[in-house]
Design an enzyme around this catalytic site. Sequence first.
Site, PDB file in Angstrom:
ATOM      1  N   SER A 140       0.852  -1.191   0.000  1.00 32.89           N
ATOM      2  CA  SER A 140       0.000   0.000   0.000  1.00 32.89           C
ATOM      3  C   SER A 140       0.886   1.238   0.000  1.00 32.89           C
ATOM      4  O   SER A 140       2.035   1.195   0.473  1.00 32.89           O
ATOM      5  CB  SER A 140      -0.884   0.013   1.254  1.00 32.89           C
ATOM      6  OG  SER A 140      -1.545   1.254   1.416  1.00 32.89           O
ATOM      7  N   TYR A 191      -1.668   0.812  10.658  1.00 34.80           N
ATOM      8  CA  TYR A 191      -1.635   0.342   9.270  1.00 34.80           C
ATOM      9  C   TYR A 191      -0.319   0.737   8.608  1.00 34.80           C
ATOM     10  O   TYR A 191       0.287  -0.051   7.878  1.00 34.80           O
ATOM     11  CB  TYR A 191      -2.829   0.917   8.513  1.00 34.80           C
ATOM     12  CG  TYR A 191      -3.032   0.319   7.143  1.00 34.80           C
ATOM     13  CD1 TYR A 191      -3.109  -1.054   6.959  1.00 34.80           C
ATOM     14  CD2 TYR A 191      -3.184   1.144   6.024  1.00 34.80           C
ATOM     15  CE1 TYR A 191      -3.317  -1.601   5.707  1.00 34.80           C
ATOM     16  CE2 TYR A 191      -3.396   0.612   4.774  1.00 34.80           C
ATOM     17  CZ  TYR A 191      -3.461  -0.768   4.604  1.00 34.80           C
ATOM     18  OH  TYR A 191      -3.664  -1.300   3.348  1.00 34.80           O
TER      19      TYR A 191
END
Length: 259
Positions: A144, A157
């Site tokens: 990501s 995250y």
Amino acid sequence: MTDLSGSSDVSTNKAALVTGASSGIGEATVRALRADGWTVYAVARRQERLAALEAETGAVALSADISEDADVARLLAEVTSAGGIDTLVNIAGGARGADRVGQAVTEDWDWMYRVNVLGTMKLTRAFLPMLRENGEGTVLNLTSTAGLAVYEGGGGYNAAKYAQHALTGALRLEEAEHNVRVIEVLPGLVQTEEFALNRLGDAEAASKVYQGVEKPLTAEDVADVVRYAVSAPHHVNLDEIVIRPVAQASTYKLIRKQA
């Protein structure tokens, strides 16, 4: 996208294991590879969704939790007995919570690390001997842009995706001598049925993530990039592919239009 090999049949004897296959980018990747004729082992925890995908696409459904050692060992045994793979596509992952570090929920951080980092490591470790023996093995990790730039409320995250990004870079260095290519795809804003909902736990909050954004990426957009990367001739290694919608110029610039 054009086939770099110049051939219309890019999938001759190609076989991949795709994790996270019960929804979103993982499911779309299974569909994309099967459409190109690949043998695909579709891996996720939700057996009922895998069964439907198997019936529709002809993929081989294998229910497993990739963070559990026993499940990984079983996957390896089943895939080996079925003929093996040359491509491992690690898509399973996700986010939980958007708390700042000062309010961090330990269980959320633990889940994100186990799924994004340890799950990727365990599956890769298990299948590397097979990929090396193949002679032209490929590992593709879906990470990501959260692994490239931090943001408030993203600490957990960010930490998991930075770790997965680092794991991928180290793996590329370590496996070059074995002719195993290592690809990383780093999506930005992707609108899928579950990602924001699973992270925020509320449908209204999840919808606001995409509010006013013209054409966020779809799971199919990312799956097409994955398909292209693993179908390129083996000597072509797309090390890191960052993919964002045009409306998202960076982590800090997202164009939202007023209704």
